[in-house]
Scaffold this active site. Structure first.
Site, PDB file in Angstrom:
ATOM      1  N   ASP A 153       0.854  -1.181   0.000  1.00  0.00           N
ATOM      2  CA  ASP A 153       0.000   0.000   0.000  1.00  0.00           C
ATOM      3  C   ASP A 153       0.894   1.236   0.000  1.00  0.00           C
ATOM      4  O   ASP A 153       2.093   1.141   0.275  1.00  0.00           O
ATOM      5  CB  ASP A 153      -0.896  -0.010   1.243  1.00  0.00           C
ATOM      6  CG  ASP A 153      -2.048   0.976   1.139  1.00  0.00           C
ATOM      7  OD1 ASP A 153      -2.146   1.672   0.110  1.00  0.00           O
ATOM      8  OD2 ASP A 153      -2.840   1.053   2.089  1.00  0.00           O
ATOM      9  N   THR A 171       0.249   4.136   1.902  1.00  0.00           N
ATOM     10  CA  THR A 171       0.331   4.647   3.262  1.00  0.00           C
ATOM     11  C   THR A 171       0.955   3.599   4.176  1.00  0.00           C
ATOM     12  O   THR A 171       0.539   2.446   4.201  1.00  0.00           O
ATOM     13  CB  THR A 171      -1.074   5.013   3.776  1.00  0.00           C
ATOM     14  OG1 THR A 171      -1.670   5.920   2.860  1.00  0.00           O
ATOM     15  CG2 THR A 171      -0.992   5.659   5.141  1.00  0.00           C
ATOM     16  N   ASP A 224      -2.397  -3.711   6.695  1.00  0.00           N
ATOM     17  CA  ASP A 224      -2.589  -3.389   8.105  1.00  0.00           C
ATOM     18  C   ASP A 224      -4.053  -3.318   8.515  1.00  0.00           C
ATOM     19  O   ASP A 224      -4.365  -3.270   9.687  1.00  0.00           O
ATOM     20  CB  ASP A 224      -1.899  -2.063   8.465  1.00  0.00           C
ATOM     21  CG  ASP A 224      -2.416  -0.912   7.607  1.00  0.00           C
ATOM     22  OD1 ASP A 224      -3.296  -1.136   6.756  1.00  0.00           O
ATOM     23  OD2 ASP A 224      -1.931   0.220   7.785  1.00  0.00           O
TER      24      ASP A 224
END
Length: 782
Positions: free
Chosen positions: A296, A298, A534
């Site tokens: 990802d 972020t 996450d």
């Protein structure tokens, strides 16, 4: 009582009695019993355990030394998995959120398990939504659903809207009523789809299991043949059993299973020092084979927080810094933008007191405050505040240019008109653009360069806008950033989806279901895929990938299904994991050649003895000595040595290409040496067995010297130390007695060594020209 005041004690008790409580399902990890059973009840333990029972019955006890390998192998696996389980459980306790529950008008913080259906929960900035519900009150409430959808933009929530478990409050405050709790909640249902525990596929383990399967099928008829031949050679039943066990144990590459576990465990300990938790031993190996890494934006390329990059003045104004500091301080519930401004402009000067303010909301996209004599200042989106006013086109063009480069731009303006929450500020004078960026990790470029060098393709899969993702990718030098792909246009699956994934590297607006489909499409093309994540939205993709990598700060569901957990949530730890995996992989393949060579020569010697009808040429303890000096001790050091060779498929074929001819030559030399000694007048069976032991040791040392190549000074010392240890055992009477070593006449062992040297001279004709594996080998494609 008003709905927003919460339930009464009686209403709570009624719901508890009905089972309408937030009984959150346990994370999908194995229990202690399952871990123990998985490591104890294996094919290897069954083979070696049954042989250990036989040898303990017929004795003597010194022939049962191989039993220590069985215990050690199971112990290493159990210890490592229990250690990972304890770490995860403690991490789950530390990161577990608590619920702010409103009951009878009072707000109390309670564990998640005490939430019941229809409870009223209060939300403040940063709070996690712990159950699904319906919003009752909302004061500029904005919810970050990125852990569920991957989309980073907060969602405005009004009374009557739904909030989902697993999301976070980005700004504002409010209250909501719990409508789905426990297993019915959205996050729990999504995590439930990944609850089934599955072990990581390991080519090493698969190859070793295949070797054990072959050995199992060949072992039974070979052992029966040896048993019959021992009885035919006038041996007692006890001696026949001992000879059969000796032949059978030698065919089982017992040390290879233990050494693989030890090498993995050492890799796990080394990674733990880098704050990487390995939940399953084979995960170290699998990441070394990865050729596609899905990440990802972020938390991997960026730190996940905004910072002020610069302030671009649009006019003459000397107080813009004070105004920015005052605006940030005036907001009671600052969003990510105001937090970044507060960090850069922390202390407003005296006299900047807010008389009236309008809080920020995503609906109006601006906030402002009246500071009396200091004026009224506004901060917000340029296209909203400037609109289509004449003369502002140039300024809007500037803002669009910054946005296309992946930056966030807010306008600071001043007005002499009163500000109202439901109307755009009038007579606004633009003062400055505040340009913010998501801070790029300092190590991101280095990490990506490492993966590019190693032949690993990186795919950025994000819920953000494709152009925003591409802009960050360009800043870190990721190939393919010039052609981002909007996931709204992705094919649903099949060949078309795989084609898009092969030609693009940057994907934006990706949904959780698309992430899973993308992983499946990549694997369908033969790629070994690692997925980082996450959030709850990543659970299914992590589960379906060859290896899942979770961030320590992420949800407990992702940590539970992932094989690796980055405890510090830093992407730059992955290169060390890949390096450690390649060290383990290369060294285990190197030492596998030693163990499988032993299996081959043991089987061939047993067949030869069985066909000819001779006494078996070794006692179990003598084979233990041979295995320790030519395989066990040196393989332990070789397995832990540095090795940066790239991972290559085809582990088992490469091993067999070396071990079958090497084992055959060793068996021929040993059998001929034993027959020569056995038929020499005056030579006892014990002396003939000693001659066979010395010949096999000699061949074993030659094989070791090939496997250990290139012979650096340390490896040369290791190779020569093994014959020295055997000479020491021969020189010590107690050791000779223990291992039943009785040297034959000089002429016998000279003749035996002559035969061994002659047989081994054919090695160049049968062994592969390249050495099996090692750091000096040319790099192979991933």
């Amino acid at each position: 009582m008003p709905a927003a005041e919460g339930l009464t004690a009686q209403e709570v008790a009624e719901r508890v009695a009905l089972g309408q409580v937030n009984d959150v399902p346990a994370v999908p990890s194995r229990t202690v019993g399952q871990i123990v059973r998985a490591n104890v009840f294996t094919r290897f333990n069954a083979l070696l355990g049954s042989l250990l029972v036989v040898i303990l019955i017929v004795g003597p006890i010194q022939d049962a030394l191989f039993g220590f390998v069985l215990v050690a192998n199971a112990g290493v696996g159990i210890y490592q998995e229990l250690r990972a389980k304890r770490t995860l459980d403690s991490l789950a306790v530390l990161t577990s959120p608590r619920a702010r529950i409103v009951r009878q008008g009072r707000v109390r913080e309670l564990p998640l398990t005490e939430v019941v259906l229809d409870d009223v929960l209060e939300l403040q900035p940063g709070d996690q939504v712990v159950v699904d519900g319906e919003v009752l009150e909302a004061f500029a409430l904005e919810v970050d659903e990125s852990l569920l959808t991957g989309e980073a933009e907060p969602v405005i929530k009004e009374p009557g809207d739904e909030v989902l478990s697993g999301s976070f409050v980005a700004a504002g405050s409010g209250r909501f009523r719990a409508t789905r709790v426990g297993a019915q909640a959205y996050a729990a249902q999504l995590a439930e789809q990944g609850r089934r525990f599955s072990l990581t596929h390991s080519e090493l383990r698969s190859g070793i299991d295949q070797i054990l399967r072959i050995v199992t099928w060949l072992l039974i008829p070979t052992a029966a043949l040896v048993w019959v031949s021992q009885l035919r050679s006038d041996a007692s039943v006890r001696d026949a059993l001992r000879g059969s066990v000796a032949a059978t144990v030698a065919m089982v590459p017992e040390g290879l299973v233990l050494l693989t576990s030890v090498a993995f465990a050492v890799g796990v300990v080394r990674l733990a020092k880098r704050r990487v938790l390995v939940q399953e031993l084979p995960a170290v190996e699998v990441l070394a084979r990865v050729d596609v890494l899905c990440i990802d934006k972020t938390g991997t390329l960026t730190e996940g927080r905004l910072v002020v990059e610069e302030v671009e003045l649009l006019g003459e104004d000397g107080v813009h810094r004070d105004a920015l500091a005052a605006l940030a301080a005036a907001e009671p519930h600052p969003n990510a933008t105001l937090l970044a401004i507060r960090e850069s402009f922390p202390d407003p000067r005296e006299g900047w007191l807010s008389a009236r303010s309008v809080p920020f909301s995503s609906a109006r996209k601006w906030s402002g405050a009246d500071f009396g004599t200091r004026g009224t200042w506004v901060l917000g989106a340029p296209d909203v505040l400037l609109g289509s006013r004449p003369g502002d086109d140039a300024q809007l063009t500037k803002a669009r240019a910054h946005a296309e480069a992946g930056r966030r731009v807010v306008l600071l303006g001043r007005t002499d008109a009163p500000i109202e929450a439901d109307a755009r500020p009038a007579r606004l004078v633009p003062v400055a653009y505040v340009i913010l960026t998501d801070r790029v990790r300092e190590t991101a470029s280095t990490t990506l360069a490492y993966f590019a060098q190693q032949g690993v393709n990186v795919k950025v899969i994000s819920g953000d806008h494709p152009q925003t993702v591409a802009a960050v990718a360009r800043r870190v030098g990721l190939p393919g950033a010039e052609a981002p792909f909007d996931a709204k246009a992705l094919p649903e699956g099949g060949r078309e989806l795989a084609d898009v994934l092969e030609t693009h590297a940057i994907f934006g607006r990706v949904t959780p279901q698309q992430k899973r489909a993308m992983v499946e499409a990549l694997r369908s093309r033969g790629h070994v895929v690692a997925m980082t994540g996450d959030g709850v939205n990543d659970v299914l993709a992590l589960k379906d990938a060859d290896i899942g990598v979770a961030m320590g700060s992420g949800s407990s569901a992702t940590r539970a299904v992932a094989q690796l957990v980055l405890l510090d949530s830093t992407f730059d730890a992955l290169p060390s994991v890949v390096g450690e995996g390649r060290r383990v992989l290369g060294n285990i393949e190197r030492t596998s050649n030693l163990y499988v060579t032993k299996t081959v020569y043991a089987m061939l010697i047993a067949l030869g003895v069985g066909v000819v009808g001779l006494e078996f040429p070794f006692l179990p303890r003598q084979l233990t000595l041979i295995g320790a000096l030519t395989i066990g001790i040196p393989s332990f050091f070789l397995a832990l040595a540095p090795n940066d060779e790239r991972a290559r498929p085809g582990f088992l074929p490469r091993v067999l290409r070396f071990t079958i001819p090497a084992g055959a030559l060793a068996a021929i030399a040993t059998f001929l040496g034993y027959v020569l000694a056995k038929h020499e007048p005056g030579v006892t069976l014990a002396e003939a067995r000693t001659a066979a032991t010395m010949v096999l040791l000699y061949i074993g040392f030659l094989v070791l010297s090939i496997i250990a190549a290139p012979l650096t000074p340390s490896r040369l010392a290791l190779v020569w130390a093994m014959p020295a240890l055997f000479a020491l055992a021969m020189a010590i009477p107690a050791a000779r007695e223990f291992f039943a070593l009785y040297p034959p006449p000089l002429i016998v062992w000279l003749a035996a060594f002559g035969i061994a040297s002659l047989v081994w001279s054919f090695a160049r004709l049968f062994l592969p020209p390249e050495r099996p594996v090692g750091p000096g080998a040319p790099p192979a494609p991933v």
